[in-house]
Write a protein that holds these residues in place. Sequence first.
Motif, PDB file in Angstrom:
ATOM      1  N   ALA A 263     -11.926  22.152  27.224  1.00 16.23           N
ATOM      2  CA  ALA A 263     -10.591  22.338  28.274  1.00 16.23           C
ATOM      3  C   ALA A 263     -10.653  20.734  28.927  1.00 16.23           C
ATOM      4  CB  ALA A 263     -10.058  23.106  28.974  1.00 16.23           C
ATOM      5  N   HIS A 264      -9.493  19.980  28.957  1.00 14.63           N
ATOM      6  CA  HIS A 264      -9.393  18.915  30.380  1.00 14.63           C
ATOM      7  C   HIS A 264     -10.841  18.011  30.345  1.00 14.63           C
ATOM      8  CE1 HIS A 264     -10.318  22.052  32.399  1.00 14.63           C
ATOM      9  NE2 HIS A 264      -9.715  22.484  32.488  1.00 14.63           N
ATOM     10  N   PRO A 265     -11.093  17.671  29.601  1.00 12.93           N
ATOM     11  CA  PRO A 265     -12.676  16.875  29.360  1.00 12.93           C
ATOM     12  C   PRO A 265     -13.031  15.784  30.670  1.00 12.93           C
ATOM     13  CG  PRO A 265     -11.514  16.544  27.482  1.00 12.93           C
ATOM     14  CD  PRO A 265     -10.579  17.144  27.866  1.00 12.93           C
ATOM     15  N   ASP A 266     -12.243  15.745  30.925  1.00 17.02           N
ATOM     16  CA  ASP A 266     -12.657  14.835  32.079  1.00 17.02           C
ATOM     17  C   ASP A 266     -12.030  15.299  33.678  1.00 17.02           C
ATOM     18  OD1 ASP A 266      -9.784  13.826  30.984  1.00 17.02           O
ATOM     19  OD2 ASP A 266     -10.166  11.818  31.560  1.00 17.02           O
ATOM     20  N   VAL A 267     -11.727  16.001  33.486  1.00 18.73           N
ATOM     21  CA  VAL A 267     -10.623  16.353  35.268  1.00 18.73           C
ATOM     22  C   VAL A 267     -11.791  16.227  36.160  1.00 18.73           C
ATOM     23  CG1 VAL A 267     -11.802  19.128  35.069  1.00 18.73           C
ATOM     24  CG2 VAL A 267      -9.556  18.686  35.574  1.00 18.73           C
TER      25      VAL A 267
ATOM     26  N   PRO B 172     -12.991   4.880  36.188  1.00 15.90           N
ATOM     27  CA  PRO B 172     -12.567   4.691  34.865  1.00 15.90           C
ATOM     28  C   PRO B 172     -13.138   4.973  33.703  1.00 15.90           C
ATOM     29  CG  PRO B 172     -13.454   2.565  35.471  1.00 15.90           C
ATOM     30  CD  PRO B 172     -13.631   3.269  36.599  1.00 15.90           C
ATOM     31  N   ALA B 173     -13.010   6.052  32.880  1.00 13.75           N
ATOM     32  CA  ALA B 173     -13.460   6.498  31.474  1.00 13.75           C
ATOM     33  C   ALA B 173     -14.938   5.442  31.547  1.00 13.75           C
ATOM     34  CB  ALA B 173     -12.671   6.842  30.910  1.00 13.75           C
TER      35      ALA B 173
ATOM     36  N   MET C 108     -11.931  19.867  20.870  1.00 14.45           N
ATOM     37  CA  MET C 108     -11.304  18.850  22.021  1.00 14.45           C
ATOM     38  C   MET C 108      -9.772  19.030  23.173  1.00 14.45           C
ATOM     39  SD  MET C 108     -11.894  15.517  23.897  1.00 14.45           S
ATOM     40  CE  MET C 108     -10.530  14.396  22.726  1.00 14.45           C
ATOM     41  N   GLU C 109      -9.681  19.701  23.876  1.00 16.42           N
ATOM     42  CA  GLU C 109      -8.292  19.582  24.383  1.00 16.42           C
ATOM     43  C   GLU C 109      -7.905  18.079  24.981  1.00 16.42           C
ATOM     44  OE1 GLU C 109      -5.788  22.365  27.428  1.00 16.42           O
ATOM     45  OE2 GLU C 109      -7.388  21.674  28.679  1.00 16.42           O
ATOM     46  N   VAL C 110      -6.378  17.841  24.155  1.00 14.82           N
ATOM     47  CA  VAL C 110      -5.090  17.269  25.169  1.00 14.82           C
ATOM     48  C   VAL C 110      -4.506  18.005  25.915  1.00 14.82           C
ATOM     49  CG1 VAL C 110      -3.731  15.249  24.520  1.00 14.82           C
ATOM     50  CG2 VAL C 110      -5.505  16.288  23.134  1.00 14.82           C
ATOM     51  N   ASN C 111      -4.950  18.030  26.909  1.00 10.43           N
ATOM     52  CA  ASN C 111      -4.080  18.735  29.022  1.00 10.43           C
ATOM     53  C   ASN C 111      -3.292  17.395  28.926  1.00 10.43           C
ATOM     54  OD1 ASN C 111      -4.001  19.661  31.219  1.00 10.43           O
ATOM     55  ND2 ASN C 111      -5.277  21.046  30.698  1.00 10.43           N
ATOM     56  N   THR C 112      -1.633  17.927  29.082  1.00 11.23           N
ATOM     57  CA  THR C 112      -0.974  16.858  29.601  1.00 11.23           C
ATOM     58  C   THR C 112      -1.252  17.346  30.825  1.00 11.23           C
ATOM     59  OG1 THR C 112       0.568  18.918  28.592  1.00 11.23           O
ATOM     60  CG2 THR C 112       0.497  16.978  27.849  1.00 11.23           C
ATOM     61  N   SER C 113      -1.843  18.684  31.771  1.00  9.89           N
ATOM     62  CA  SER C 113      -1.288  18.516  33.079  1.00  9.89           C
ATOM     63  C   SER C 113      -1.471  16.887  33.711  1.00  9.89           C
ATOM     64  CB  SER C 113      -1.482  19.798  32.819  1.00  9.89           C
ATOM     65  OG  SER C 113      -3.586  19.987  33.226  1.00  9.89           O
TER      66      SER C 113
ATOM     67  N   HIS D 299      -5.336  14.372  29.624  1.00 10.96           N
ATOM     68  CA  HIS D 299      -6.809  14.699  29.765  1.00 10.96           C
ATOM     69  C   HIS D 299      -6.601  14.897  28.606  1.00 10.96           C
ATOM     70  CE1 HIS D 299      -7.095  15.069  34.461  1.00 10.96           C
ATOM     71  NE2 HIS D 299      -6.461  16.827  34.472  1.00 10.96           N
ATOM     72  N   PRO D 300      -7.760  14.123  27.313  1.00  9.90           N
ATOM     73  CA  PRO D 300      -8.855  13.236  28.572  1.00  9.90           C
ATOM     74  C   PRO D 300      -8.098  12.041  28.206  1.00  9.90           C
ATOM     75  CG  PRO D 300      -9.315  13.339  25.698  1.00  9.90           C
ATOM     76  CD  PRO D 300      -8.465  14.545  26.521  1.00  9.90           C
TER      77      PRO D 300
END
Length: 270
Positions: A158-162, A173-174, A195-200, A210-211
């Motif tokens: 989840a949200h891998p770059d939280v 920056p990534a 891997m999750e794409v998390n829109t929050s 995220h990411p």
Amino acid sequence: MKIDNHMHTALCGHATGTLKEYVDAAHSQNIELITFTCHVPLEPDRLFGGRGIRMTLKQLPDYRERVENARQYGEKLGVKVLCGIEGEIFPHPEAMASMKKTIEEQQFDFVLGSLHHQLNGYRDWLDEMKLIDDGDVIRTYFKGLINGVRSGVYDSIAHPDVIRIYGTVEPFPAEAYQAEIEEFLDVLKEEDHCMEVNTSGLIKGVYEVHPAPVVLDWAAARGIKLTMGSDAHAPSQVGQHFDAVREMLRQKGFKSLYYFENRERKETPL
């Protein structure tokens, strides 16, 4: 098929609304499948946040009952409701063994793996390991995600770059940690892991999905499989920013999204 595979319930102590309201919100947006993924119970509270962060083990039957009631309600509206859990990735072997046992016993549909770097217990562990500089903390975070992938416990990360939000490190920056992030992506590919794409992320922190979009470019080049979730903590957040993010994913070359039922991965066209 529109799907939202990350949302919470009031049992975690920091979400609002009834499960039926989440189903109603999904129905109003033509989302056909949702998965509740409340935070997994973990002890001791000192490490994992306790009340206000996650439900207790004693509340798990209540959680299952609420999701089952929502499933029956969703059937009437044409919204399929699944029961998942948001697991924790944490450097505490005993707690992780106990969590794994809970997950296996409960037979969830879907298990997210999350490393919540802002938890006091994780911050204490970093201090004990003398990992204080931002660079060390960030590199350790992505190594933790890699360990989570290889553990076999989770279905999607989840949200891998939280770690870019919540103020535990300076925003970055990534590209500044491209090598570490690409190593994580390579392990996802090697393990055929999602891997999750998390829109929050679009409503907090650095106000990016995220990411980050550039990480999604690197993922697309590798053919990484994606799950997608709003991380909704209120019915109004179900499906948040989905239309824009789905279009972005299509433009980056992704063709499908994935969800899990009885821990079996299933594909749906994007």
